[in-house]
Design a protein around this motif. Structure first.
Motif, PDB file in Angstrom:
ATOM      1  N   LEU A 148      -5.055   4.549   2.913  1.00  0.00           N
ATOM      2  CA  LEU A 148      -4.187   3.520   2.347  1.00  0.00           C
ATOM      3  C   LEU A 148      -4.755   3.087   1.006  1.00  0.00           C
ATOM      4  CD1 LEU A 148      -3.660   3.340   5.495  1.00  0.00           C
ATOM      5  CD2 LEU A 148      -3.082   0.951   5.089  1.00  0.00           C
ATOM      6  N   LEU A 154      -4.193   0.442  -2.242  1.00  0.00           N
ATOM      7  CA  LEU A 154      -3.544  -0.812  -2.592  1.00  0.00           C
ATOM      8  C   LEU A 154      -2.837  -0.694  -3.942  1.00  0.00           C
ATOM      9  CD1 LEU A 154      -3.130  -3.811  -1.835  1.00  0.00           C
ATOM     10  CD2 LEU A 154      -5.253  -4.291  -3.073  1.00  0.00           C
ATOM     11  N   GLN A 209       0.480   5.197   1.594  1.00  0.00           N
ATOM     12  CA  GLN A 209      -0.348   5.986   2.505  1.00  0.00           C
ATOM     13  C   GLN A 209      -0.011   7.452   2.318  1.00  0.00           C
ATOM     14  OE1 GLN A 209       0.160   5.078   6.680  1.00  0.00           O
ATOM     15  NE2 GLN A 209      -1.469   6.479   7.315  1.00  0.00           N
ATOM     16  N   LEU A 228       3.607   0.930   2.808  1.00  0.00           N
ATOM     17  CA  LEU A 228       3.325  -0.063   3.835  1.00  0.00           C
ATOM     18  C   LEU A 228       3.155  -1.437   3.213  1.00  0.00           C
ATOM     19  CD1 LEU A 228       0.708   2.001   5.836  1.00  0.00           C
ATOM     20  CD2 LEU A 228       2.877   1.209   6.753  1.00  0.00           C
ATOM     21  N   TYR A 236       0.840  -1.179   0.000  1.00  0.00           N
ATOM     22  CA  TYR A 236       0.000   0.000   0.000  1.00  0.00           C
ATOM     23  C   TYR A 236       0.882   1.238   0.000  1.00  0.00           C
ATOM     24  CZ  TYR A 236      -3.747  -3.024   1.913  1.00  0.00           C
ATOM     25  OH  TYR A 236      -4.684  -4.017   2.128  1.00  0.00           O
TER      26      TYR A 236
END
Lengths: 114, 115
Positions: B43, B45, B37, B90, B35
């Protein structure tokens, strides 16, 4: 197009108060709705989650309320504490077993005043 | 405890560079996710993988590619970094499962700055 709409963007609550964060969705194929908590410098961590066949789930001071007909769900933090100050994300799951993916809301920054 | 580690906490790269972000999980999870952010966007994908050598595009795959040669490792590749790829990245992993919570476990993130 935001599939999961989250509000408010930020929230300030007094210690001991109730924090409420709301999310709304459109896709009726979503089948699982988790909430994540993220502290500064950390990745999000699962806080609590609910399935659409349940209207409420409570874990300690945290409660999810789910309204399937309205396609809305919310996180309630009772007796909010300064340690609850974090960013909260709602999410919704779609897909089939093994290929699930999650759609996240835009996040709510919560600050609990001492 | 499940542990998801990311190779760097902070990274500064120049426009046009090829960038590799590495993610390793130690719980034998089948699914892994990348992800990004960004403030006000939550977030989003980029890619996910549900098995070795398998990958699926997420919502914003443009400008990215991924590699999963081993079950525990999932790499995100920026072929030619651009300033609009400056973000927090992330990685997450989860077990495959029917029914069940299917909890995603996140790494601490890599803050990438592209100059």
């Amino acid at each position: 197009q935001q599939q999961v709409k989250q509000s408010p963007q930020s929230l300030i609550v007094q210690k001991g108060g109730i924090s409420i964060i709301n999310c709304a969705y459109e896709n009726t194929a979503f089948d699982y709705f988790p909430w994540y908590q993220q502290f500064p410098g950390k990745g999000p961590a699962l806080l609590i989650a609910i399935r659409p066949d349940v209207s409420e789930k409570k874990e300690g001071r945290f409660t999810i309320s789910f309204n399937k007909s309205a396609k809305q769900f919310s996180l309630h933090i009772m007796d909010s504490q300064p340690g609850d100050s974090a960013t909260y994300f709602c999410a919704a799951r779609e897909g089939t077993s093994g290929t699930y993916k999650y759609i996240f809301g835009t996040g709510t920054r919560l600050k609990v005043l001492a | 405890d499940v542990k998801v580690t990311q190779s760097s906490r902070y990274l500064v790269k120049r426009t046009g560079e090829k960038v590799f972000l590495e993610c390793v999980q130690d719980m034998d999870h089948e699914n892994m996710f990348w992800y990004r952010q960004d403030p006000g966007l939550g977030l989003r994908l980029i890619y996910f993988s549900y098995d070795v050598k398998m990958k699926e595009k997420g919502d914003i795959p443009e400008g990215y590619s991924v590699s999963r040669e081993k079950k525990e490792r999932f790499s995100l590749i920026l072929e030619s970094a651009s300033t609009n790829q400056t973000s927090m990245y992330l990685c997450a992993s989860s077990k495959i499962g029917t029914g069940g919570g299917h909890t995603q476990y996140f790494g601490p993130g890599t803050r990438l700055t592209v100059l």
